[in-house]
Write an enzyme that holds these catalytic residues in place. Structure first.
Site, PDB file in Angstrom:
ATOM      1  N   LEU A 158      24.486  -8.482  17.855  1.00  0.00           N
ATOM      2  CA  LEU A 158      25.320  -9.323  16.991  1.00  0.00           C
ATOM      3  C   LEU A 158      26.581  -9.821  17.697  1.00  0.00           C
ATOM      4  CD1 LEU A 158      25.051  -7.399  13.596  1.00  0.00           C
ATOM      5  CD2 LEU A 158      23.525  -9.140  14.577  1.00  0.00           C
TER       6      LEU A 158
ATOM      7  N   MET B  76      18.193 -10.718  14.683  1.00  0.00           N
ATOM      8  CA  MET B  76      17.422  -9.989  15.696  1.00  0.00           C
ATOM      9  C   MET B  76      18.344  -9.066  16.484  1.00  0.00           C
ATOM     10  SD  MET B  76      14.589 -12.674  16.958  1.00  0.00           S
ATOM     11  CE  MET B  76      15.716 -13.683  17.846  1.00  0.00           C
ATOM     12  N   GLY B  77      19.503  -8.754  15.923  1.00  0.00           N
ATOM     13  CA  GLY B  77      20.410  -7.818  16.569  1.00  0.00           C
ATOM     14  C   GLY B  77      21.241  -8.449  17.672  1.00  0.00           C
TER      15      GLY B  77
ATOM     16  N   SER C 278      25.651 -17.583  21.412  1.00  0.00           N
ATOM     17  CA  SER C 278      24.248 -17.179  21.392  1.00  0.00           C
ATOM     18  C   SER C 278      24.111 -15.966  22.290  1.00  0.00           C
ATOM     19  CB  SER C 278      23.378 -18.315  21.946  1.00  0.00           C
ATOM     20  OG  SER C 278      22.096 -17.820  22.268  1.00  0.00           O
TER      21      SER C 278
ATOM     22  N   GLY D  80      22.235 -19.627  10.009  1.00  0.00           N
ATOM     23  CA  GLY D  80      23.171 -20.411  10.812  1.00  0.00           C
ATOM     24  C   GLY D  80      22.654 -21.826  11.060  1.00  0.00           C
TER      25      GLY D  80
ATOM     26  N   ARG E  72      21.841 -15.502  24.152  1.00  0.00           N
ATOM     27  CA  ARG E  72      21.298 -15.991  25.438  1.00  0.00           C
ATOM     28  C   ARG E  72      22.391 -16.395  26.428  1.00  0.00           C
ATOM     29  NH1 ARG E  72      16.807 -20.136  22.992  1.00  0.00           N
ATOM     30  NH2 ARG E  72      15.542 -18.593  21.930  1.00  0.00           N
TER      31      ARG E  72
ATOM     32  N   GLY F  36      28.978 -15.298  15.735  1.00  0.00           N
ATOM     33  CA  GLY F  36      28.145 -16.238  14.960  1.00  0.00           C
ATOM     34  C   GLY F  36      27.447 -15.507  13.821  1.00  0.00           C
ATOM     35  N   HIS F  37      26.777 -14.391  14.155  1.00  0.00           N
ATOM     36  CA  HIS F  37      26.120 -13.592  13.117  1.00  0.00           C
ATOM     37  C   HIS F  37      27.141 -13.080  12.104  1.00  0.00           C
ATOM     38  CE1 HIS F  37      23.556 -12.713  16.802  1.00  0.00           C
ATOM     39  NE2 HIS F  37      22.666 -13.226  15.972  1.00  0.00           N
TER      40      HIS F  37
ATOM     41  N   VAL G 290      29.348 -21.313  15.018  1.00  0.00           N
ATOM     42  CA  VAL G 290      30.532 -20.703  15.644  1.00  0.00           C
ATOM     43  C   VAL G 290      30.433 -20.934  17.148  1.00  0.00           C
ATOM     44  CG1 VAL G 290      31.831 -18.571  16.010  1.00  0.00           C
ATOM     45  CG2 VAL G 290      30.695 -18.979  13.809  1.00  0.00           C
TER      46      VAL G 290
HETATM   47  P1  AMP Z   1      19.227 -14.448  15.579  1.00  0.00           P
HETATM   48  O1  AMP Z   1      19.651 -13.030  15.658  1.00  0.00           O
HETATM   49  O2  AMP Z   1      19.392 -15.213  16.841  1.00  0.00           O
HETATM   50  O3  AMP Z   1      17.875 -14.619  14.924  1.00  0.00           O
HETATM   51  O4  AMP Z   1      20.246 -15.136  14.563  1.00  0.00           O
HETATM   52  C1  AMP Z   1      20.418 -14.645  13.255  1.00  0.00           C
HETATM   53  C2  AMP Z   1      21.159 -15.667  12.428  1.00  0.00           C
HETATM   54  O5  AMP Z   1      22.456 -15.924  12.996  1.00  0.00           O
HETATM   55  C3  AMP Z   1      20.425 -17.016  12.366  1.00  0.00           C
HETATM   56  O6  AMP Z   1      20.497 -17.527  11.048  1.00  0.00           O
HETATM   57  C4  AMP Z   1      21.222 -17.845  13.350  1.00  0.00           C
HETATM   58  O7  AMP Z   1      21.159 -19.237  13.068  1.00  0.00           O
HETATM   59  C5  AMP Z   1      22.634 -17.322  13.136  1.00  0.00           C
HETATM   60  N1  AMP Z   1      23.465 -17.629  14.298  1.00  0.00           N
HETATM   61  C6  AMP Z   1      23.232 -17.331  15.603  1.00  0.00           C
HETATM   62  N2  AMP Z   1      24.190 -17.852  16.394  1.00  0.00           N
HETATM   63  C7  AMP Z   1      25.070 -18.491  15.585  1.00  0.00           C
HETATM   64  C8  AMP Z   1      26.280 -19.244  15.798  1.00  0.00           C
HETATM   65  N3  AMP Z   1      26.777 -19.443  17.018  1.00  0.00           N
HETATM   66  N4  AMP Z   1      26.898 -19.760  14.720  1.00  0.00           N
HETATM   67  C9  AMP Z   1      26.397 -19.585  13.468  1.00  0.00           C
HETATM   68  N5  AMP Z   1      25.264 -18.896  13.195  1.00  0.00           N
HETATM   69  C10 AMP Z   1      24.601 -18.357  14.237  1.00  0.00           C
END
Ligand code: AMP
Length: 291
Positions: A34, A31-32, A186, A148, A188, A37-38, A177
């Site tokens: 980045l 969802m951008g 995150s 993730g 957030r 973790g991403h 991560v």
């Molecule tokens: P999102 O943009 O929040 O939808 O996340 C996109 C992808 O990145 C999802 O598969 C998440 O689980 C992964 N992700 C987000 N934060 C982390 C993190 N801290 N460590 C590993 N993967 C992550």
């Protein structure tokens, strides 16, 4: 050089070309905004595939707030730069209109594994996730898709959907991560003040303490659940554990005796910020999770 593709038809052309050339395709859905973790998912995809496609798609309806489009555009530019540095081939950033055509009549709904945890606290959330991920899988037709472990229930939902619908994609779940203090990365986290962050750390610390109690002190799952609740309780009224549990990593059903793998799931709300974390645990002699 990373191509930014907005039009699903242009993406289809790229994908057709890649399949004709027998390139292996890796896919990361985001969802951008980045962060590392991403990027850990993106880097793994780049290592393991001939071509990597990263989607950046924020569904404003999912958040119930109007997005500041200008701000979104700026964040997208940063995301593209990060993807480019990680040697992503394509960033797919479709419009809401292209992803949610008016009058959509098809929803992907999973039962059982979506009943609890995020499914209770965010009704309809997993219908939205599964429907969008299925749509993206149909567009990208990846060989491998990287998710993730941080969003554990989401990874389980996507894996099960792909299996149930016999989608020809390998769903790879990548480790969480964390920042140096242990908090899972995150987007957030940016909304936490210093005082909030100190509260937020209760979550990873509670999970570590629960794992230790299980594996070193032979604590029962019931005692572990009590420990999680206790370790996440705060004097602040606006800090609340929404859930803390020990469950089976595929069915997400509560575990009463750890035999094999389990996962400690936690959600701590600090003010208005909902923080997710988890730890996979294994009884002695069990191979590492994911092997
Ligand atoms: P999102 O943009 O929040 O939808 O996340 C996109 C992808 O990145 C999802 O598969 C998440 O689980 C992964 N992700 C987000 N934060 C982390 C993190 N801290 N460590 C590993 N993967 C992550």
């Amino acid at each position: 050089m990373t191509d930014v593709v907005r039009d699903p038809r242009a993406l289809r052309e790229y994908i057709e070309m890649a399949h004709r050339n027998r390139f292996s395709l890796g896919f990361v859905a985001t969802m951008g905004a980045l962060h590392e973790g991403h990027l850990s998912l993106v880097r793994r995809s780049v290592r393991e595939n001939d071509r990597t496609i990263v989607s950046v798609y924020v569904n404003p309806l999912q958040f119930g707030v109007a997005l500041d489009l200008e701000r979104y555009q700026r964040v997208l530019e940063d995301d593209v730069a990060l993807c480019s540095a990680a040697r992503t081939d394509v960033v797919f950033a479709p419009s809401v209109r292209d992803m949610q055509p008016p009058g959509r009549a098809t929803l992907v709904t999973l039962s059982g594994i979506t009943d609890d945890f995020e499914g209770v606290h965010r009704p309809g959330h997993f219908d939205g996730v599964a429907t969008i991920v299925a749509t993206l899988f149909n567009l990208v037709r990846p060989h491998r898709a990287y998710f993730g472990q941080k969003d554990f229930q989401q990874a389980v939902v996507v894996r099960r959907m792909a299996r149930d619908l016999q989608m020809p994609v390998d769903v790879v779940v990548c480790p969480i991560v964390r920042d140096a203090d242990g908090l899972a990365l995150s987007s957030r986290n940016a909304f936490l003040s210093d005082a909030d962050r100190a509260e937020a750390l209760r979550l990873p610390r509670a999970l570590v303490a629960a794992e230790r109690a299980l594996l070193e002190d032979d604590a029962s799952p019931a005692a572990v659940r009590a420990l999680l609740a206790d370790a996440m309780s705060s004097e602040r009224d606006d800090v609340e554990m929404e859930y803390g549990d020990l469950v089976h990593p595929e069915t997400l059903a509560p575990i009463h005796r750890l035999d094999g793998h389990g996962v400690l799931l936690g959600l701590l709300r600090v003010g208005s910020v909902r923080l997710l974390d988890n730890r996979v645990v294994a009884s002695p002699g069990t191979p590492a999770w994911g092997d």
